[in-house]
Design a protein around this motif. Sequence first.
Motif, PDB file in Angstrom:
ATOM      1  N   MET A  87       0.827  -1.219   0.000  1.00  0.00           N
ATOM      2  CA  MET A  87       0.000   0.000   0.000  1.00  0.00           C
ATOM      3  C   MET A  87       0.858   1.264   0.000  1.00  0.00           C
ATOM      4  SD  MET A  87      -3.101  -0.886  -0.239  1.00  0.00           S
ATOM      5  CE  MET A  87      -2.725  -2.440  -1.057  1.00  0.00           C
ATOM      6  N   ARG A  88       2.154   1.091  -0.166  1.00  0.00           N
ATOM      7  CA  ARG A  88       3.010   2.274  -0.117  1.00  0.00           C
ATOM      8  C   ARG A  88       2.815   3.105  -1.366  1.00  0.00           C
ATOM      9  NH1 ARG A  88       7.367  -1.186   2.842  1.00  0.00           N
ATOM     10  NH2 ARG A  88       7.485  -0.112   4.814  1.00  0.00           N
ATOM     11  N   ILE A  89       2.812   4.394  -1.192  1.00  0.00           N
ATOM     12  CA  ILE A  89       2.547   5.280  -2.322  1.00  0.00           C
ATOM     13  C   ILE A  89       3.817   5.510  -3.120  1.00  0.00           C
ATOM     14  CG2 ILE A  89       0.531   6.528  -1.519  1.00  0.00           C
ATOM     15  CD1 ILE A  89       2.694   8.505  -0.321  1.00  0.00           C
ATOM     16  N   SER A  90       3.640   5.466  -4.425  1.00  0.00           N
ATOM     17  CA  SER A  90       4.787   5.614  -5.315  1.00  0.00           C
ATOM     18  C   SER A  90       4.664   6.918  -6.090  1.00  0.00           C
ATOM     19  CB  SER A  90       4.851   4.443  -6.278  1.00  0.00           C
ATOM     20  OG  SER A  90       3.892   4.640  -7.291  1.00  0.00           O
ATOM     21  N   ILE A  91       5.641   7.141  -6.893  1.00  0.00           N
ATOM     22  CA  ILE A  91       5.687   8.396  -7.637  1.00  0.00           C
ATOM     23  C   ILE A  91       4.471   8.543  -8.556  1.00  0.00           C
ATOM     24  CG2 ILE A  91       7.016   7.472  -9.587  1.00  0.00           C
ATOM     25  CD1 ILE A  91       8.595  10.124  -9.516  1.00  0.00           C
ATOM     26  N   SER A  92       3.935   7.426  -9.019  1.00  0.00           N
ATOM     27  CA  SER A  92       2.797   7.532  -9.930  1.00  0.00           C
ATOM     28  C   SER A  92       1.528   7.979  -9.203  1.00  0.00           C
ATOM     29  CB  SER A  92       2.561   6.203 -10.648  1.00  0.00           C
ATOM     30  OG  SER A  92       2.376   5.193  -9.705  1.00  0.00           O
ATOM     31  N   ASP A  93       1.428   7.644  -7.920  1.00  0.00           N
ATOM     32  CA  ASP A  93       0.306   8.145  -7.130  1.00  0.00           C
ATOM     33  C   ASP A  93       0.370   9.665  -7.047  1.00  0.00           C
ATOM     34  OD1 ASP A  93      -0.531   5.521  -6.539  1.00  0.00           O
ATOM     35  OD2 ASP A  93       0.990   5.391  -4.966  1.00  0.00           O
ATOM     36  N   VAL A  94       1.570  10.150  -6.832  1.00  0.00           N
ATOM     37  CA  VAL A  94       1.764  11.598  -6.757  1.00  0.00           C
ATOM     38  C   VAL A  94       1.396  12.240  -8.084  1.00  0.00           C
ATOM     39  CG1 VAL A  94       3.427  13.447  -6.364  1.00  0.00           C
ATOM     40  CG2 VAL A  94       3.595  11.320  -5.063  1.00  0.00           C
ATOM     41  N   ALA A  95       1.895  11.627  -9.159  1.00  0.00           N
ATOM     42  CA  ALA A  95       1.619  12.166 -10.498  1.00  0.00           C
ATOM     43  C   ALA A  95       0.109  12.236 -10.740  1.00  0.00           C
ATOM     44  CB  ALA A  95       2.293  11.300 -11.551  1.00  0.00           C
ATOM     45  N   ALA A  96      -0.580  11.157 -10.377  1.00  0.00           N
ATOM     46  CA  ALA A  96      -2.027  11.119 -10.571  1.00  0.00           C
ATOM     47  C   ALA A  96      -2.702  12.246  -9.793  1.00  0.00           C
ATOM     48  CB  ALA A  96      -2.568   9.761 -10.128  1.00  0.00           C
ATOM     49  N   LYS A  97      -2.320  12.369  -8.558  1.00  0.00           N
ATOM     50  CA  LYS A  97      -2.944  13.379  -7.702  1.00  0.00           C
ATOM     51  C   LYS A  97      -2.664  14.792  -8.215  1.00  0.00           C
ATOM     52  CE  LYS A  97      -3.817  14.651  -2.981  1.00  0.00           C
ATOM     53  NZ  LYS A  97      -4.941  13.948  -2.365  1.00  0.00           N
ATOM     54  N   ALA A  98      -1.459  15.000  -8.722  1.00  0.00           N
ATOM     55  CA  ALA A  98      -1.084  16.336  -9.200  1.00  0.00           C
ATOM     56  C   ALA A  98      -1.556  16.562 -10.633  1.00  0.00           C
ATOM     57  CB  ALA A  98       0.427  16.511  -9.100  1.00  0.00           C
ATOM     58  N   GLY A  99      -2.078  15.525 -11.249  1.00  0.00           N
ATOM     59  CA  GLY A  99      -2.537  15.649 -12.627  1.00  0.00           C
ATOM     60  C   GLY A  99      -1.397  15.901 -13.596  1.00  0.00           C
ATOM     61  N   THR A 100      -0.336  15.138 -13.423  1.00  0.00           N
ATOM     62  CA  THR A 100       0.826  15.353 -14.293  1.00  0.00           C
ATOM     63  C   THR A 100       1.480  13.988 -14.572  1.00  0.00           C
ATOM     64  OG1 THR A 100       3.028  16.321 -14.347  1.00  0.00           O
ATOM     65  CG2 THR A 100       2.113  15.900 -12.203  1.00  0.00           C
ATOM     66  N   SER A 101       2.609  13.992 -15.203  1.00  0.00           N
ATOM     67  CA  SER A 101       3.296  12.729 -15.471  1.00  0.00           C
ATOM     68  C   SER A 101       4.349  12.470 -14.407  1.00  0.00           C
ATOM     69  CB  SER A 101       3.975  12.777 -16.828  1.00  0.00           C
ATOM     70  OG  SER A 101       5.134  13.560 -16.744  1.00  0.00           O
ATOM     71  N   ILE A 102       4.756  11.226 -14.304  1.00  0.00           N
ATOM     72  CA  ILE A 102       5.733  10.886 -13.279  1.00  0.00           C
ATOM     73  C   ILE A 102       7.072  11.559 -13.549  1.00  0.00           C
ATOM     74  CG2 ILE A 102       4.686   8.683 -12.656  1.00  0.00           C
ATOM     75  CD1 ILE A 102       6.842   7.341 -14.356  1.00  0.00           C
ATOM     76  N   SER A 103       7.401  11.775 -14.809  1.00  0.00           N
ATOM     77  CA  SER A 103       8.690  12.416 -15.070  1.00  0.00           C
ATOM     78  C   SER A 103       8.706  13.833 -14.515  1.00  0.00           C
ATOM     79  CB  SER A 103       9.009  12.417 -16.562  1.00  0.00           C
ATOM     80  OG  SER A 103       7.839  12.390 -17.327  1.00  0.00           O
ATOM     81  N   THR A 104       7.570  14.512 -14.629  1.00  0.00           N
ATOM     82  CA  THR A 104       7.498  15.868 -14.093  1.00  0.00           C
ATOM     83  C   THR A 104       7.673  15.851 -12.571  1.00  0.00           C
ATOM     84  OG1 THR A 104       5.989  16.471 -15.852  1.00  0.00           O
ATOM     85  CG2 THR A 104       6.078  17.920 -13.945  1.00  0.00           C
ATOM     86  N   VAL A 105       7.039  14.899 -11.923  1.00  0.00           N
ATOM     87  CA  VAL A 105       7.183  14.789 -10.479  1.00  0.00           C
ATOM     88  C   VAL A 105       8.652  14.610 -10.115  1.00  0.00           C
ATOM     89  CG1 VAL A 105       6.623  13.409  -8.450  1.00  0.00           C
ATOM     90  CG2 VAL A 105       4.889  13.805 -10.197  1.00  0.00           C
ATOM     91  N   SER A 106       9.288  13.699 -10.809  1.00  0.00           N
ATOM     92  CA  SER A 106      10.693  13.429 -10.540  1.00  0.00           C
ATOM     93  C   SER A 106      11.527  14.696 -10.686  1.00  0.00           C
ATOM     94  CB  SER A 106      11.201  12.350 -11.483  1.00  0.00           C
ATOM     95  OG  SER A 106      12.555  12.087 -11.239  1.00  0.00           O
ATOM     96  N   LYS A 107      11.229  15.444 -11.738  1.00  0.00           N
ATOM     97  CA  LYS A 107      12.001  16.670 -11.971  1.00  0.00           C
ATOM     98  C   LYS A 107      11.788  17.680 -10.862  1.00  0.00           C
ATOM     99  CE  LYS A 107      11.920  16.063 -16.890  1.00  0.00           C
ATOM    100  NZ  LYS A 107      11.051  16.231 -18.033  1.00  0.00           N
ATOM    101  N   VAL A 108      10.554  17.844 -10.454  1.00  0.00           N
ATOM    102  CA  VAL A 108      10.279  18.791  -9.368  1.00  0.00           C
ATOM    103  C   VAL A 108      11.041  18.383  -8.112  1.00  0.00           C
ATOM    104  CG1 VAL A 108       8.510  19.691  -7.816  1.00  0.00           C
ATOM    105  CG2 VAL A 108       8.011  19.418 -10.243  1.00  0.00           C
ATOM    106  N   LEU A 109      11.015  17.088  -7.826  1.00  0.00           N
ATOM    107  CA  LEU A 109      11.646  16.608  -6.601  1.00  0.00           C
ATOM    108  C   LEU A 109      13.157  16.730  -6.628  1.00  0.00           C
ATOM    109  CD1 LEU A 109       8.964  15.920  -5.593  1.00  0.00           C
ATOM    110  CD2 LEU A 109       9.668  13.555  -5.268  1.00  0.00           C
ATOM    111  N   SER A 110      13.720  16.456  -7.778  1.00  0.00           N
ATOM    112  CA  SER A 110      15.177  16.545  -7.851  1.00  0.00           C
ATOM    113  C   SER A 110      15.611  17.997  -7.977  1.00  0.00           C
ATOM    114  CB  SER A 110      15.688  15.747  -9.047  1.00  0.00           C
ATOM    115  OG  SER A 110      15.425  16.469 -10.224  1.00  0.00           O
ATOM    116  N   ASN A 111      14.680  18.869  -8.193  1.00  0.00           N
ATOM    117  CA  ASN A 111      14.862  20.286  -8.509  1.00  0.00           C
ATOM    118  C   ASN A 111      16.278  20.655  -8.976  1.00  0.00           C
ATOM    119  OD1 ASN A 111      16.101  20.213  -6.014  1.00  0.00           O
ATOM    120  ND2 ASN A 111      15.249  22.166  -5.336  1.00  0.00           N
TER     121      ASN A 111
END
Lengths: 345, 345
Positions: free
Chosen positions: B1-25
Amino acid sequence: MRISISDVAAKAGTSISTVSKVLSNAQGYRVSEATARRVRKAVRELNYRPSITARQLRFQRTDTIGIVVPLLTTPFYVDIIRGIQEVMWENGRTVILGISDEDSVLEQRHLTMALQRRVDGLIVAPARNNENANLYDELKDAGIPFVFVDRCLPDYEANYVGTDNREGAYRATRHLLAQGARSICYIGGRGGITALVERFSGYQKALEEKGIEVDPSLVGGGIPEEIDQAVRRFVAVRPRVEGAFMASYFYLQAALPALIEAGIRVPADLPMVGFDSVFFSLSDETDYETTRAITAPLPTVIQPRYEIGRKATEILLADLSQGGTEMFRQIRLTPQYERIDPDGQ
Amino acid sequence: MRISISDVAAKAGTSISTVSKVLSNAQGYRVSEATARRVRKAVRELNYRPSITARQLRFQRTDTIGIVVPLLTTPFYVDIIRGIQEVMWENGRTVILGISDEDSVLEQRHLTMALQRRVDGLIVAPARNNENANLYDELKDAGIPFVFVDRCLPDYEANYVGTDNREGAYRATRHLLAQGARSICYIGGRGGITALVERFSGYQKALEEKGIEVDPSLVGGGIPEEIDQAVRRFVAVRPRVEGAFMASYFYLQAALPALIEAGIRVPADLPMVGFDSVFFSLSDETDYETTRAITAPLPTVIQPRYEIGRKATEILLADLSQGGTEMFRQIRLTPQYERIDPDGQ
DNA sequence: TGATTTTGCGAAATCGTTTTTACAATTATA
DNA sequence: TATAATTGTAAAAACGATTTCGCAAAATCA
């Protein structure tokens, strides 16, 4: 440059799935003996070992548990860890270790670190004066099983394995009473972690059984300076204190210098019992002085350290395999006694 | 049940690559502030933490090193580990720990385990009588950097950080000589691990400087039983031995009972110097007896344990960042002295 | 011999990241 | 107003394993 399963496949002239099947040698798979031999040969020659990291990703479990203990400078937690390691070994799992230094904040850092490493579960001996209850609540919510060893947060529901502290303290105090002592001081604090609460309660029970009310002015604890001051007060009391219960090596170590200064040798001048050993280095000037004031091996309650480690791990593994039970288990193992007659009086 | 990057992407309405980029800033990426805010919000609300396992697989490094030590029941290796942990923390890395129990086979098992976990490197204090040279050769071949601490395999080329054993033993022996001792026994063995070889060599050097030939009948070592027998021989020698050099706490601990039995108190009846502390539990009958035979804090060579850990880690990290140098570094840190005048005589 | 079952093996999906590449949409330039 | 440059985003590949599924070839049966 590390060799992966595809290197093996290439060398064996087969596909990676076949290699995997040969290696897992589960029953359901159909691989010809000739192919299997080729694969095994390649594995041997390349000295291939599957990447645990990849496995972890695939299986969503790390086969690793985190241990956090407050210190390693006494054999106490070392032995608990040995017990844990042993059981983990038997189950092909590993352990990562953090030392909190009795610091709630450091403890939290270690726990967060462990969680980020996606440990399957945790075994923790929480630091004194712990403020991480909310963190442990989070663990429960996240469904990550954990077991407290030796210590537990006060009034906190969780798995726990430790010594039967109340019973141990009760027996130890009776030992002092049997020697005729009536005014017995307790050095050890009464809060922060359950072990101390329980030990105090055992001390109290033994006294009250004899119709003796606990004298609050004979109870001391806290940080080493406070302990030192408490001992100075106790030795000044008239009529003199007739026995001393030391709740752990920590308090014993902190209390001895003040006793020595007052010219009191133990247990000759002041009968004393303690929990677990206190260790001295005879290259250290202070330690050397201290040992001179000890006139005989100290009576002590011995905690089943190794067994605590084993039992805690077994509970954790059980929780793990059952996917986190809602039932918490609280286990108190019977202590042993050195130079204390447990059935005494 | 652990949340992964794709859960974040879904919630933010974006792609996982974008999430990764934001996080690695990192600087190079172009993400609009509006999107970044949405992503950060989702991360916060979901309490998302990237999976270290997936990262490890991606980066092909675990940011973990393995430590294998023979034991933890003295503060010696505990302090070395503390030094290692400290540096590793500062670099955001972790440590996994194995205890070999002075057993070459167990050591090998721990090392293999660590390798399977794909540790980036290793820090090892090899067990006595080590037979894993070929294993360490394999490590070299595989390009996995490692550093020996405290001990090293005899005539083996590898990174090493330890105490300047020869110098320490030399000074310690001079201390005995300065007290007028001429026939000085050496208890500690002379092989298996380099530390002992070097200590013997320092002992020898100090003697020979005074024109004293090493008397082979005054040299003993091995397992506790052999040490015990050696001590019994030494104390029977006439004229009586005038000083004793104990190569480590291990030998000291093994030798004391026989000395006590012979009615010899140290250092009063027999001047003695040692390496590092020996620890006693004053709840233990034997230990208690032993401490009675010690008449003053023992002079001892103090090893810079914490610094050994730090230095070893620094070397390892340097090797790691340079992708494995071919140059091995052998570092001997200067010891300190307790109750020994290092410039004496 | 033709149909069916068994056997052996490989392709592909999956786990959760990062990073490169491609592709729109927007803005700037000629 | 075309064209070029810039910007924001997503799709896809890779890391190393496991496992399901499908497809040939071989073996069995009619």
